[in-house]
Design an enzyme around this catalytic site. Sequence first.
Site, PDB file in Angstrom:
ATOM      1  N   GLU A  30     -12.915  -4.301   9.345  1.00  0.00           N
ATOM      2  CA  GLU A  30     -13.648  -3.889   8.150  1.00  0.00           C
ATOM      3  C   GLU A  30     -15.154  -4.080   8.287  1.00  0.00           C
ATOM      4  O   GLU A  30     -15.841  -4.469   7.348  1.00  0.00           O
ATOM      5  CB  GLU A  30     -13.112  -4.630   6.914  1.00  0.00           C
ATOM      6  CG  GLU A  30     -11.610  -4.423   6.700  1.00  0.00           C
ATOM      7  CD  GLU A  30     -11.056  -5.169   5.505  1.00  0.00           C
ATOM      8  OE1 GLU A  30     -11.857  -5.791   4.766  1.00  0.00           O
ATOM      9  OE2 GLU A  30      -9.830  -5.125   5.292  1.00  0.00           O
ATOM     10  N   ASP A  48      -9.978   1.492  -4.134  1.00  0.00           N
ATOM     11  CA  ASP A  48      -8.850   1.551  -3.211  1.00  0.00           C
ATOM     12  C   ASP A  48      -8.195   2.934  -3.352  1.00  0.00           C
ATOM     13  O   ASP A  48      -8.886   3.925  -3.455  1.00  0.00           O
ATOM     14  CB  ASP A  48      -7.885   0.398  -3.450  1.00  0.00           C
ATOM     15  CG  ASP A  48      -7.211  -0.061  -2.169  1.00  0.00           C
ATOM     16  OD1 ASP A  48      -6.451   0.740  -1.586  1.00  0.00           O
ATOM     17  OD2 ASP A  48      -7.437  -1.201  -1.735  1.00  0.00           O
ATOM     18  N   ASN A 103      -9.791   5.488   1.991  1.00  0.00           N
ATOM     19  CA  ASN A 103      -8.646   5.445   1.073  1.00  0.00           C
ATOM     20  C   ASN A 103      -8.468   6.815   0.428  1.00  0.00           C
ATOM     21  O   ASN A 103      -9.431   7.489   0.081  1.00  0.00           O
ATOM     22  CB  ASN A 103      -8.827   4.366   0.005  1.00  0.00           C
ATOM     23  CG  ASN A 103      -8.150   3.077   0.391  1.00  0.00           C
ATOM     24  OD1 ASN A 103      -6.924   3.021   0.492  1.00  0.00           O
ATOM     25  ND2 ASN A 103      -8.933   2.038   0.651  1.00  0.00           N
ATOM     26  N   GLU A 109       0.843  -1.195   0.000  1.00  0.00           N
ATOM     27  CA  GLU A 109       0.000   0.000   0.000  1.00  0.00           C
ATOM     28  C   GLU A 109       0.883   1.253   0.000  1.00  0.00           C
ATOM     29  O   GLU A 109       2.083   1.197   0.261  1.00  0.00           O
ATOM     30  CB  GLU A 109      -0.896  -0.045   1.241  1.00  0.00           C
ATOM     31  CG  GLU A 109      -1.984   0.986   1.406  1.00  0.00           C
ATOM     32  CD  GLU A 109      -2.868   1.227   0.211  1.00  0.00           C
ATOM     33  OE1 GLU A 109      -2.389   1.926  -0.703  1.00  0.00           O
ATOM     34  OE2 GLU A 109      -4.025   0.770   0.192  1.00  0.00           O
ATOM     35  N   ASN A 128      -4.838   4.121   7.683  1.00  0.00           N
ATOM     36  CA  ASN A 128      -4.755   3.542   6.349  1.00  0.00           C
ATOM     37  C   ASN A 128      -4.003   4.499   5.421  1.00  0.00           C
ATOM     38  O   ASN A 128      -2.882   4.896   5.734  1.00  0.00           O
ATOM     39  CB  ASN A 128      -6.153   3.208   5.818  1.00  0.00           C
ATOM     40  CG  ASN A 128      -6.127   2.144   4.733  1.00  0.00           C
ATOM     41  OD1 ASN A 128      -5.314   1.230   4.787  1.00  0.00           O
ATOM     42  ND2 ASN A 128      -7.010   2.242   3.757  1.00  0.00           N
TER      43      ASN A 128
END
Length: 299
Positions: A123, A205, A149, A19, A104
């Site tokens: 989640e 995402d 995101n 990520e 995140n």
Amino acid sequence: MTTLFQPTCVWDLKATLGEGPIWSAKDHALWFVDIKKQHIHRYDVNIGSKQTWHAPSPCGFIAPKKRGGFIVGCKTGLYDFDPKTGDFTFLTHVEPGLPNNRLNDGYVDHQGRLWFGSMDDDENSPTGKLYRYDARGLKVMDDDYVITNGPAVSPDGKTLYHNDTLKKHIYAFDLDADGHLSNKRLFAQLDAQGHTPPHGEGYMDGPVVDSAGNVWNALFFGWGVNCYAPDGRLIRTVRLPVSNVTKIAFGGHDLKTVYATTAAKGLSADDIKQQPLAGGLFRFEVDIPGQAQNEITHV
């Protein structure tokens, strides 16, 4: 002649949840994280060397500082990270009252302010928030997310994009010079049905905006990256040989080389056999450059 939009794997590291790629022009390197393995990775594009550091807790993003080094967003808070020594220095808690949340995706805007999101690590619950972190401190800017995101900002600095992954929505906000948000609206969305069963078109995402204002959005369970025009029209899809694409970054001397992080998370043993490069770092060329990476100015 360089072939555009043809992905190749440059590092088969089999990340569980790769990520947050960022391009560092200072050292010609691509930096990114593996959230679940608590790893920070550096890929030197000139010589192909690879380095890895272990973070204090699951790490959602890495963001460069003007003074050198990075801020890393971890489940346990924000840390100053010095890659020369490997040291992590604790800066601040973010959500000490929400132990099941983690940080995140993150982004540095044109004024050097850090933006990032939090999310429920299971989640399930809408406990995630969007934060701004600058010289004024830490401030909640939006909430009611299960998985956040982004964000990312347009070239003129006036529009901020942020994703609700489970709702499959990209939102746009008006962003003023002081870092205030207003006029939240739907920018783009994915339909529930699609061409890649059983997950349809996947989930929104990480987003990134190029120098023309196009919004590039990675697709988890969607086998690629979508590119949306500034008016929200889908104008291109780049397919990858793995299903879980998490985010891209524009790099290289002309910012026309795209690097994409991917994940093996959520894949079965049979899926992995079909996608042996799942979790790898990929690269492809584009015709419109990205924006230069911004740096945090207040720390």
